[in-house]
Design a protein around this motif. Structure first.
Motif, PDB file in Angstrom:
ATOM      1  N   ILE A   1       0.854  -1.194   0.000  1.00 13.84           N
ATOM      2  CA  ILE A   1       0.000   0.000   0.000  1.00 13.84           C
ATOM      3  C   ILE A   1       0.892   1.247   0.000  1.00 13.84           C
ATOM      4  N   PRO A   2       0.653   2.197  -0.892  1.00 11.08           N
ATOM      5  CA  PRO A   2       1.483   3.408  -0.949  1.00 11.08           C
ATOM      6  C   PRO A   2       1.440   4.199   0.361  1.00 11.08           C
ATOM      7  N   TYR A   3       2.566   4.781   0.696  1.00  8.82           N
ATOM      8  CA  TYR A   3       2.682   5.582   1.914  1.00  8.82           C
ATOM      9  C   TYR A   3       1.748   6.777   1.861  1.00  8.82           C
ATOM     10  N   ASP A   4       1.011   6.981   2.956  1.00 12.38           N
ATOM     11  CA  ASP A   4       0.072   8.103   3.018  1.00 12.38           C
ATOM     12  C   ASP A   4      -0.355   8.283   4.469  1.00 12.38           C
ATOM     13  N   THR A   5      -0.006   9.415   5.069  1.00 14.10           N
ATOM     14  CA  THR A   5      -0.337   9.658   6.471  1.00 14.10           C
ATOM     15  C   THR A   5      -1.686  10.327   6.656  1.00 14.10           C
ATOM     16  N   THR A   6      -2.417  10.522   5.586  1.00 13.97           N
ATOM     17  CA  THR A   6      -3.728  11.162   5.680  1.00 13.97           C
ATOM     18  C   THR A   6      -4.702  10.261   6.427  1.00 13.97           C
ATOM     19  N   PRO A   7      -5.341  10.752   7.504  1.00 10.62           N
ATOM     20  CA  PRO A   7      -6.339   9.929   8.198  1.00 10.62           C
ATOM     21  C   PRO A   7      -7.407   9.427   7.224  1.00 10.62           C
ATOM     22  N   GLY A   8      -7.707   8.136   7.311  1.00 11.60           N
ATOM     23  CA  GLY A   8      -8.692   7.550   6.416  1.00 11.60           C
ATOM     24  C   GLY A   8      -8.107   6.909   5.181  1.00 11.60           C
ATOM     25  N   SER A   9      -6.845   7.184   4.862  1.00 14.60           N
ATOM     26  CA  SER A   9      -6.203   6.560   3.700  1.00 14.60           C
ATOM     27  C   SER A   9      -5.954   5.085   3.996  1.00 14.60           C
ATOM     28  N   PRO A  10      -5.834   4.251   2.962  1.00 15.50           N
ATOM     29  CA  PRO A  10      -5.577   2.821   3.203  1.00 15.50           C
ATOM     30  C   PRO A  10      -4.340   2.573   4.053  1.00 15.50           C
ATOM     31  N   TYR A  11      -3.282   3.355   3.817  1.00 16.54           N
ATOM     32  CA  TYR A  11      -2.053   3.184   4.593  1.00 16.54           C
ATOM     33  C   TYR A  11      -2.297   3.524   6.058  1.00 16.54           C
ATOM     34  N   TYR A  12      -2.929   4.639   6.299  1.00 13.00           N
ATOM     35  CA  TYR A  12      -3.219   5.091   7.665  1.00 13.00           C
ATOM     36  C   TYR A  12      -4.083   4.062   8.393  1.00 13.00           C
ATOM     37  N   LYS A  13      -5.082   3.522   7.694  1.00 15.29           N
ATOM     38  CA  LYS A  13      -6.014   2.582   8.319  1.00 15.29           C
ATOM     39  C   LYS A  13      -5.310   1.310   8.785  1.00 15.29           C
ATOM     40  N   GLN A  14      -4.280   0.888   8.054  1.00 15.92           N
ATOM     41  CA  GLN A  14      -3.541  -0.299   8.476  1.00 15.92           C
ATOM     42  C   GLN A  14      -2.987  -0.124   9.883  1.00 15.92           C
ATOM     43  N   PHE A  15      -2.439   1.026  10.168  1.00 20.61           N
ATOM     44  CA  PHE A  15      -1.859   1.287  11.488  1.00 20.61           C
ATOM     45  C   PHE A  15      -2.933   1.653  12.508  1.00 20.61           C
ATOM     46  N   GLU A  16      -3.968   2.306  12.056  1.00 20.38           N
ATOM     47  CA  GLU A  16      -5.083   2.616  12.953  1.00 20.38           C
ATOM     48  C   GLU A  16      -5.722   1.326  13.469  1.00 20.38           C
ATOM     49  N   ASN A  17      -5.812   0.317  12.615  1.00 21.54           N
ATOM     50  CA  ASN A  17      -6.356  -0.981  13.031  1.00 21.54           C
ATOM     51  C   ASN A  17      -5.493  -1.638  14.097  1.00 21.54           C
ATOM     52  N   VAL A  18      -4.184  -1.521  13.965  1.00 23.45           N
ATOM     53  CA  VAL A  18      -3.276  -2.051  14.990  1.00 23.45           C
ATOM     54  C   VAL A  18      -3.514  -1.338  16.312  1.00 23.45           C
ATOM     55  N   TYR A  19      -3.625  -0.022  16.250  1.00 21.74           N
ATOM     56  CA  TYR A  19      -3.841   0.789  17.450  1.00 21.74           C
ATOM     57  C   TYR A  19      -5.161   0.430  18.128  1.00 21.74           C
ATOM     58  N   THR A  20      -6.206   0.320  17.328  1.00 19.93           N
ATOM     59  CA  THR A  20      -7.532   0.002  17.877  1.00 19.93           C
ATOM     60  C   THR A  20      -7.532  -1.379  18.512  1.00 19.93           C
ATOM     61  N   LYS A  21      -6.932  -2.343  17.846  1.00 20.11           N
ATOM     62  CA  LYS A  21      -6.873  -3.702  18.396  1.00 20.11           C
ATOM     63  C   LYS A  21      -6.140  -3.717  19.730  1.00 20.11           C
ATOM     64  N   ASP A  22      -5.072  -2.966  19.845  1.00 24.84           N
ATOM     65  CA  ASP A  22      -4.302  -2.930  21.082  1.00 24.84           C
ATOM     66  C   ASP A  22      -5.155  -2.426  22.251  1.00 24.84           C
ATOM     67  N   LEU A  23      -6.048  -1.525  21.981  1.00 20.47           N
ATOM     68  CA  LEU A  23      -6.892  -0.953  23.041  1.00 20.47           C
ATOM     69  C   LEU A  23      -7.951  -1.940  23.530  1.00 20.47           C
ATOM     70  N   GLU A  24      -8.239  -2.958  22.750  1.00 26.38           N
ATOM     71  CA  GLU A  24      -9.303  -3.894  23.093  1.00 26.38           C
ATOM     72  C   GLU A  24      -8.818  -5.338  23.152  1.00 26.38           C
ATOM     73  N   LEU A  25      -7.528  -5.541  23.355  1.00 27.58           N
ATOM     74  CA  LEU A  25      -6.993  -6.901  23.408  1.00 27.58           C
ATOM     75  C   LEU A  25      -7.658  -7.718  24.506  1.00 27.58           C
ATOM     76  N   THR A  26      -8.139  -8.899  24.150  1.00 33.10           N
ATOM     77  CA  THR A  26      -8.684  -9.822  25.138  1.00 33.10           C
ATOM     78  C   THR A  26      -7.551 -10.633  25.752  1.00 33.10           C
ATOM     79  N   GLN A  27      -7.841 -11.315  26.843  1.00 31.80           N
ATOM     80  CA  GLN A  27      -6.829 -12.146  27.467  1.00 31.80           C
ATOM     81  C   GLN A  27      -6.415 -13.279  26.538  1.00 31.80           C
ATOM     82  N   LEU A  28      -7.373 -13.829  25.788  1.00 25.10           N
ATOM     83  CA  LEU A  28      -7.051 -14.896  24.836  1.00 25.10           C
ATOM     84  C   LEU A  28      -6.105 -14.399  23.748  1.00 25.10           C
TER      85      LEU A  28
END
Length: 453
Positions: free
Chosen positions: A234-261
């Motif tokens: 995916i091409p580099y793009d720091t614009t919120p909502g861009s495909p590149y940005y969303k890849q890292f936003e998904n990591v961030y969101t998942k970290d906030l809701e990690l289950t014990q499993l």
């Protein structure tokens, strides 16, 4: 006392089995079958991988490739339905031949070959580990030389060692020989472009230099794995909502809701080489579980170990080629700069670029090989880290895993890196896709005679 090896396999971590085996006298031991010999050497390979210093996932993957191939080639002349890889792998064209008019004991040949190749590949291992290898070799030798004429014994041992030495000499030309002597290239000039990898502050390694930047130049086992098409990024793009940005936003969101499993999965699949048999070792271990749960012959065992070893080795070569070609950043670089400056991943960063995921690509390669040999449905329990102390820092225990398919395990391996916050979903998806492709090129080699397929 008679020891039931099958019960030991299911009760204790796999790497302890050779120690228990060698602690018994030959009169106390249960008799080993031909299959057992292959399995015990796979156990020993995992043990040596775990307890040899200066190891890395890259170097270990290469080791499993050559050790598995040696197991296969040390016995394949004795099985008419099976083909040697001689002439099928680049540069491997002069393997020793047997005298078809003479008898051989293939368990003795496999035994000698495994001992020889382990000591050659892991020349940096400890004297204590060399003694363990020698002890296992002696235990097997003592049993299988009984009732056989001395010339057959010597001929069988000599053939196994000759195969191991020929494969080892061939291994020296692949680009990864004794790679542990130069894990980190301090002279490498890092690409400095938007989205490029930076040495992490929260890291698994002390080094700020990337691991094995030239590993992708190594020779693959299967020639077809040298010409696999590059993945799309995916091409580099720091614009919120861009495909590149969303890849890292998904990591961030998942970290906030990690289950014990999910936390348990994240630490289980870490396979840090300082405390485990590495990620490719985990795949080799899965091969032992599959074979242990299946009525396999010695040659079938050897073929599976060769295929898994070669597939994960080729997976790492291609993965490292792309890692340094694309040289992409990890979430620990992007997220603090563009999403949350105080964020830190659940799992520490490894010392190399991100795309694609090494865990994903090698796990997919191994799962594809195992599916090919045993079918898609295969229930097994992963006890690789059973008994490890709780990770108090992460407030998470090491909990054994249960799977109904090999692919389920590969998917969790990939997902664990997303849960750990060190890989995006794209890293994992591409790794899984390419791992399948790499494995197919390995099992597409001519393993069987035409009329046996």
């Amino acid at each position: 006392m008679t020891i039931s090896k099958k019960k030991i396999i299911h009760r204790l971590p796999l790497f302890l089995l050779p120690i228990i085996l060698m602690a018994c006298t030959t009169t106390e031991q249960a008799k080993l079958s031909d299959k057992d010999v292959a399995m015990e050497w796979a156990n020993m390979t995992l043990f040596i991988t775990r307890y040899t210093p200066s190891n890395s996932p890259t170097f270990a993957s290469r080791a499993f490739g050559y050790i598995g191939l040696t197991m296969y080639e040390s016995i394949v002349p004795g099985f008419e339905e099976s083909n040697s890889m001689n002439g099928q792998l680049k540069g491997l064209e002069s393997l020793p031949k047997i005298d078809p008019s003479k008898d051989y004991n293939w368990a003795l040949s496999l035994n000698a070959g495994q001992s020889e190749i382990l000591k050659k590949i892991y020349v940096q291992t400890s004297d204590e580990n060399i003694q363990k290898i020698d002890s296992l070799e002696q235990v097997v030798f003592n049993q299988f030389q009984q009732g056989i004429d001395n010339e057959t014994v010597l001929r069988s041992v000599a053939f196994g060692k000759s195969v191991a030495n020929t494969i080892f000499e061939w291994s020296k030309t692949d680009g990864g020989h004794r790679g542990y002597l130069h894990n980190f290239d301090k002279t490498m000039v890092h690409p400095d472009r938007p989205g490029s990898w930076k040495p992490p502050l929260f890291a698994q390694s002390f080094s700020h230099h990337p691991l094995h930047p030239h590993w992708g130049e190594n020779r693959t086992f299967a020639s077809m794995n040298e010409t696999i098409a590059d993945p799309q990024i995916i091409p580099y793009d720091t614009t919120p909502g861009s495909p590149y940005y969303k890849q890292f936003e998904n990591v961030y969101t998942k970290d906030l809701e990690l289950t014990q499993l999910e936390k348990e999965a994240a630490i289980w699949w870490g396979d840090d080489p300082d405390v485990s048999f590495t990620p490719p070792g985990h795949s080799y271990y899965f091969a032992t579980l599959a074979l242990d749960g299946h009525d396999s012959t010695m040659i079938e065992c050897a073929q599976v170990f060769a295929q898994v070893g070669m597939a994960v080795a080729d997976a790492f070569i291609n993965c490292w080629k792309w890692k340094y070609q694309f040289f992409t950043e990890r979430p620990n670089t992007f997220i603090p700069k563009y999403i949350d400056e105080e964020w830190e991943s659940f799992w520490p960063d490894p010392p190399f670029p991100s795309f694609p995921s090494g865990h994903a690509i090698q796990a997919a390669a191994a799962a594809t090989i195992l599916e090919h040999n045993f079918g898609k449905e295969f229930t097994f329990i992963d006890r690789a880290h059973e008994g490890r102390e709780r990770d108090e820092l992460k407030e998470t225990d090491f909990v054994i895993r249960s799977f109904d398919t090999f692919w389920e395990a590969a998917q969790e391996t990939a997902d664990s890196r997303f849960y750990g916050g060190i890989h995006t979903q794209l890293d994992n998806e591409v790794g899984l896709e390419k791992g399948i492709e790499i494995a197919k090129n390995v099992y597409a080699l001519e393993w069987k005679k035409a009329d046996e397929k």
